[in-house]
Structures are given as structure tokens and as C-alpha cells.
Design a protein around this motif. Sequence first.
Motif, PDB file in Angstrom:
ATOM      1  N   ALA A 105       0.834  -1.208   0.000  1.00 19.43           N
ATOM      2  CA  ALA A 105       0.000   0.000   0.000  1.00 19.43           C
ATOM      3  C   ALA A 105       0.866   1.255   0.000  1.00 19.43           C
ATOM      4  O   ALA A 105       0.540   2.258  -0.655  1.00 19.43           O
ATOM      5  CB  ALA A 105      -0.936  -0.006   1.199  1.00 19.43           C
ATOM      6  N   LEU A 106       1.978   1.203   0.729  1.00 21.70           N
ATOM      7  CA  LEU A 106       2.899   2.339   0.739  1.00 21.70           C
ATOM      8  C   LEU A 106       3.521   2.541  -0.634  1.00 21.70           C
ATOM      9  O   LEU A 106       3.662   3.675  -1.108  1.00 21.70           O
ATOM     10  CB  LEU A 106       3.986   2.121   1.786  1.00 21.70           C
ATOM     11  N   LYS A 107       3.882   1.450  -1.298  1.00 18.87           N
ATOM     12  CA  LYS A 107       4.433   1.542  -2.651  1.00 18.87           C
ATOM     13  C   LYS A 107       3.484   2.288  -3.581  1.00 18.87           C
ATOM     14  O   LYS A 107       3.880   3.199  -4.321  1.00 18.87           O
ATOM     15  CB  LYS A 107       4.683   0.140  -3.219  1.00 18.87           C
ATOM     16  N   GLU A 108       2.226   1.859  -3.570  1.00 17.46           N
ATOM     17  CA  GLU A 108       1.258   2.469  -4.476  1.00 17.46           C
ATOM     18  C   GLU A 108       0.946   3.902  -4.080  1.00 17.46           C
ATOM     19  O   GLU A 108       0.707   4.755  -4.936  1.00 17.46           O
ATOM     20  CB  GLU A 108      -0.012   1.623  -4.522  1.00 17.46           C
ATOM     21  N   SER A 109       0.947   4.195  -2.799  1.00 13.77           N
ATOM     22  CA  SER A 109       0.735   5.568  -2.338  1.00 13.77           C
ATOM     23  C   SER A 109       1.860   6.477  -2.800  1.00 13.77           C
ATOM     24  O   SER A 109       1.635   7.650  -3.123  1.00 13.77           O
ATOM     25  CB  SER A 109       0.647   5.598  -0.809  1.00 13.77           C
ATOM     26  N   ALA A 110       3.076   5.942  -2.820  1.00 17.94           N
ATOM     27  CA  ALA A 110       4.231   6.728  -3.258  1.00 17.94           C
ATOM     28  C   ALA A 110       4.266   6.877  -4.769  1.00 17.94           C
ATOM     29  O   ALA A 110       4.703   7.908  -5.283  1.00 17.94           O
ATOM     30  CB  ALA A 110       5.520   6.072  -2.768  1.00 17.94           C
ATOM     31  N   GLU A 148      18.239   5.459  -1.773  1.00 13.59           N
ATOM     32  CA  GLU A 148      17.948   6.738  -2.416  1.00 13.59           C
ATOM     33  C   GLU A 148      16.936   6.586  -3.545  1.00 13.59           C
ATOM     34  O   GLU A 148      16.473   7.564  -4.115  1.00 13.59           O
ATOM     35  CB  GLU A 148      19.227   7.355  -2.966  1.00 13.59           C
ATOM     36  N   ASN A 149      16.579   5.356  -3.892  1.00 15.34           N
ATOM     37  CA  ASN A 149      15.693   5.091  -5.021  1.00 15.34           C
ATOM     38  C   ASN A 149      14.219   5.132  -4.611  1.00 15.34           C
ATOM     39  O   ASN A 149      13.882   4.902  -3.450  1.00 15.34           O
ATOM     40  CB  ASN A 149      16.010   3.721  -5.622  1.00 15.34           C
ATOM     41  N   PRO A 150      13.336   5.393  -5.552  1.00 14.33           N
ATOM     42  CA  PRO A 150      11.905   5.346  -5.237  1.00 14.33           C
ATOM     43  C   PRO A 150      11.490   3.950  -4.787  1.00 14.33           C
ATOM     44  O   PRO A 150      11.947   2.945  -5.337  1.00 14.33           O
ATOM     45  CB  PRO A 150      11.237   5.715  -6.568  1.00 14.33           C
ATOM     46  N   ILE A 151      10.626   3.881  -3.821  1.00  8.18           N
ATOM     47  CA  ILE A 151      10.169   2.601  -3.296  1.00  8.18           C
ATOM     48  C   ILE A 151       9.480   1.778  -4.364  1.00  8.18           C
ATOM     49  O   ILE A 151       9.532   0.546  -4.350  1.00  8.18           O
ATOM     50  CB  ILE A 151       9.237   2.830  -2.080  1.00  8.18           C
ATOM     51  N   TYR A 152       8.850   2.453  -5.341  1.00  7.03           N
ATOM     52  CA  TYR A 152       8.089   1.747  -6.366  1.00  7.03           C
ATOM     53  C   TYR A 152       8.952   1.334  -7.562  1.00  7.03           C
ATOM     54  O   TYR A 152       8.463   0.678  -8.475  1.00  7.03           O
ATOM     55  CB  TYR A 152       6.912   2.605  -6.844  1.00  7.03           C
ATOM     56  N   GLU A 153      10.240   1.687  -7.542  1.00  3.11           N
ATOM     57  CA  GLU A 153      11.141   1.271  -8.617  1.00  3.11           C
ATOM     58  C   GLU A 153      12.167   0.242  -8.165  1.00  3.11           C
ATOM     59  O   GLU A 153      12.731  -0.473  -8.983  1.00  3.11           O
ATOM     60  CB  GLU A 153      11.870   2.482  -9.216  1.00  3.11           C
ATOM     61  N   GLU A 154      12.409   0.173  -6.880  1.00  2.08           N
ATOM     62  CA  GLU A 154      13.399  -0.773  -6.364  1.00  2.08           C
ATOM     63  C   GLU A 154      12.689  -2.030  -5.882  1.00  2.08           C
ATOM     64  O   GLU A 154      11.839  -1.985  -4.991  1.00  2.08           O
ATOM     65  CB  GLU A 154      14.198  -0.146  -5.219  1.00  2.08           C
ATOM     66  N   ASN A 155      13.026  -3.165  -6.457  1.00  2.00           N
ATOM     67  CA  ASN A 155      12.342  -4.425  -6.161  1.00  2.00           C
ATOM     68  C   ASN A 155      12.946  -5.051  -4.910  1.00  2.00           C
ATOM     69  O   ASN A 155      13.756  -5.983  -4.977  1.00  2.00           O
ATOM     70  CB  ASN A 155      12.443  -5.372  -7.350  1.00  2.00           C
ATOM     71  N   VAL A 156      12.549  -4.533  -3.761  1.00  3.53           N
ATOM     72  CA  VAL A 156      13.080  -5.009  -2.489  1.00  3.53           C
ATOM     73  C   VAL A 156      12.093  -5.992  -1.859  1.00  3.53           C
ATOM     74  O   VAL A 156      10.931  -5.659  -1.625  1.00  3.53           O
ATOM     75  CB  VAL A 156      13.327  -3.828  -1.526  1.00  3.53           C
ATOM     76  N   LYS A 157      12.563  -7.200  -1.601  1.00  2.00           N
ATOM     77  CA  LYS A 157      11.763  -8.179  -0.881  1.00  2.00           C
ATOM     78  C   LYS A 157      12.034  -8.031   0.601  1.00  2.00           C
ATOM     79  O   LYS A 157      13.191  -8.019   1.045  1.00  2.00           O
ATOM     80  CB  LYS A 157      12.097  -9.599  -1.340  1.00  2.00           C
ATOM     81  N   LEU A 158      10.982  -7.910   1.374  1.00  3.15           N
ATOM     82  CA  LEU A 158      11.157  -7.726   2.808  1.00  3.15           C
ATOM     83  C   LEU A 158      11.707  -8.990   3.447  1.00  3.15           C
ATOM     84  O   LEU A 158      11.449 -10.104   2.982  1.00  3.15           O
ATOM     85  CB  LEU A 158       9.815  -7.365   3.464  1.00  3.15           C
TER      86      LEU A 158
END
Length: 232
Positions: free
Chosen positions: A21-26, A60-70
Motif C-alpha cells: 500500500a505504501l508503494k502504491e501511495s508513493a 535513495e531510489n523510489p520505493i516503487y522502482e526498487e524491487n526489495v523483498k522484505l
Amino acid sequence: MCRMFAYKGNSQEELNNLYNALKESARNDTIGSKFGYANHPDGFGYVIYNGQNIYYYRSENPIYEENVKLPEVTGDMYAIFLARKASGKKHMGVMYSHPFMDDYSNNLIYLAHNGSVSEDELKKELNYRYDASDSELALKYISKYGINSDTINNLMKNYTTSSLNLLMLSISKTDKKRSLYYLNYYINKDKHEYSDMYKVHLTHGDAVISSTLRLHGINTDEKVPFGKLMEL
């Protein structure tokens, strides 16, 4: 300006849902776009603590562009996440991504902040001569004077220039006790739709979220009390 959430619970699925949800909000902030914050591209970060491990990440990258797995986290977890929209170009890059970390009174404290406080006034108060963002200085102020109502009231009344939406995780170095604090405060009431924060009661935990996350599957109508330091 930023979008963020705090979570206290024991469900990886709930944490992942909040993260998405944070990704999409950003990526597409339809509430923020009314006030000039259509997206939040200036970095992101998180801290997660479950009593045994601290998972701390900033980019430093946008949350919606960096494919980070929690990370796969077990047990009771305390977490803070933030996607950043910088208020200017002065403080850019991973060194200025939230959450920030500092020490105070034998505790580690992590802070995420949406809004602006006066850098110049806080530097004078703290006698601080080095480069730091306004959010870092807010954390140093809290580290100096402690997490309490007097400290927060002084920050609100004397140093806040737009809003002081805070999420803070405190971890004791001696007994590992952890606490999640949150604050919703802003000056411009015309931006309440954007600035208001909300509390969410989930099946396996509770969360505090920025308003835009409500548009991406996080359902709640419970506003956080205004101008009052609370613990999750």
C-alpha cells in the motif's frame, strides 16, 4: 512530504500488505496531488525489530522502482516504513533517507518524519554545526530532551513550520524493551486530507498510516488524535 506507516504485530502478510500500500501511495498519490505531491520518489527506508534482529534499510531510489523483498520476520515485530518526497534539493541521497537513527538514554531510537521543522532554529538550540536535514535535527532534539510530552510540545510550538507527523521506534540496549510512538500534528488545516494519520486494527496487529494508504486496501476511518504523543 512523505508517506509512511508503523506496524506492531506478528503477521508477515499484514506487513507485506502495508508495504504494498505504501508503494502504491508513493507511486501515485491522488490525495497529495491536490497539494503538489503527486508521487514520492526521493528514497525510502524501513526498520523492523523482533527482539532478536534489527532489519534496517535505506535507499535513495523510489520505493516503487526498487524491487526489495522484505525479510522474513518471525515473532512480534515493531516496524516503521517511509517513502520520501524531499521538500527541496539540498538534502538528497541515501544519507537523508528515513528512518534516521540515534542514541538517547541507553536506547536506540529510529525516527520517520513527514513535514518540515526549522533547521536554523534547531541548529541554534542544539549548537549543531554540521550538515543535517530538518528531520535529523528533530531526532537529535528528541534524543537530547527525551521522548516525552514536553519535548514534543516544544517541537510542535517552537520549531514546526509545516507538519510534525512522527513515527518513532525506541529500543532499550539493556533489556530489549521496545516502544512505538506516533504523533499527528500540522499547521495548515486546509491540508488535513493529506496530513491526517489513521490507526488501523488488523487481525494480528495494529498500524498507524498516512492517509493515502487508505486508498490502497488499508481500510480504516479512525483518525489519530491531533497534537498528542501516543504509543502503539
